[in-house]
Scaffold this motif. Structure first.
Motif, mmCIF file in Angstrom:
data_model
loop_
_atom_site.group_PDB
_atom_site.id
_atom_site.type_symbol
_atom_site.label_atom_id
_atom_site.label_comp_id
_atom_site.label_asym_id
_atom_site.label_seq_id
_atom_site.Cartn_x
_atom_site.Cartn_y
_atom_site.Cartn_z
ATOM 1 N N ILE A 28 -13.695 -11.552 -1.504
ATOM 2 C CA ILE A 28 -14.531 -10.467 -0.991
ATOM 3 C C ILE A 28 -14.513 -9.261 -1.930
ATOM 4 O O ILE A 28 -15.154 -8.257 -1.642
ATOM 5 C CB ILE A 28 -14.115 -10.042 0.428
ATOM 6 C CG1 ILE A 28 -12.684 -9.481 0.438
ATOM 7 C CG2 ILE A 28 -14.278 -11.189 1.413
ATOM 8 C CD1 ILE A 28 -12.364 -8.739 1.717
ATOM 9 N N THR A 29 -13.817 -9.372 -3.052
ATOM 10 C CA THR A 29 -13.876 -8.297 -4.039
ATOM 11 C C THR A 29 -15.050 -8.509 -5.004
ATOM 12 O O THR A 29 -15.207 -7.748 -5.968
ATOM 13 C CB THR A 29 -12.565 -8.196 -4.831
ATOM 14 O OG1 THR A 29 -12.298 -9.431 -5.484
ATOM 15 C CG2 THR A 29 -11.408 -7.846 -3.899
ATOM 16 N N GLY A 52 -18.711 -6.065 -2.484
ATOM 17 C CA GLY A 52 -17.412 -6.570 -2.877
ATOM 18 C C GLY A 52 -16.815 -5.842 -4.071
ATOM 19 O O GLY A 52 -15.614 -5.557 -4.106
ATOM 20 N N THR A 73 -8.707 -6.820 1.721
ATOM 21 C CA THR A 73 -8.691 -7.703 0.552
ATOM 22 C C THR A 73 -7.463 -8.609 0.524
ATOM 23 O O THR A 73 -7.526 -9.704 -0.029
ATOM 24 C CB THR A 73 -8.767 -6.886 -0.742
ATOM 25 O OG1 THR A 73 -7.678 -5.958 -0.781
ATOM 26 C CG2 THR A 73 -10.082 -6.117 -0.820
#
Length: 118
Positions: A28-29, A52, A73
């Protein structure tokens, strides 16, 4: 990539709806992570998204005052909070991933039914 929504299926009016999207197969980064809902008999509605790369957020103007999207995260999860819910917030809620922006999506969760009722 797999996305899985989780959270309560029943919320009382005036309370806050909280849902979590657990992501596997992607970080999700990166990419763009959205919450979308579909009320019964109506079309899909984008609620908001988190970017993200930066963690910045976008909210639908019609829901901005009641919506918050955040991410964890360390757990590769992102969450939706919708405050002051009414029966009109009854819908199937989806999380989705897009490689660019939030107008089209590459991956979707299965969706979770949330009913607002006393």
């Amino acid at each position: 990539v797999q996305l899985q929504e989780s959270g309560p299926g029943l919320v009382k009016p005036s309370q806050t709806l909280s849902l979590t999207c657990s992501v596997s197969g992607a970080s999700i980064t990166s990419n763009y992570w959205s919450w979308i809902r579909q009320p019964p008999g109506k079309g899909l509605e984008l609620m908001g998204a988190v970017v993200g790369f930066s963690g910045s957020t976008y909210y639908s103007p019609s829901l901005k005052s009641r919506t918050s999207i955040s991410r964890d995260t360390s757990k590769n999860q992102f969450t939706l909070q919708l405050s002051s819910v009414t029966p009109e917030d009854t819908a199937v809620y989806f999380c989705a991933m897009a490689s660019s922006g939030w107008s089209s999506y590459d991956y979707w969760g299965h969706g979770t039914q949330v009913t607002v009722s006393s």
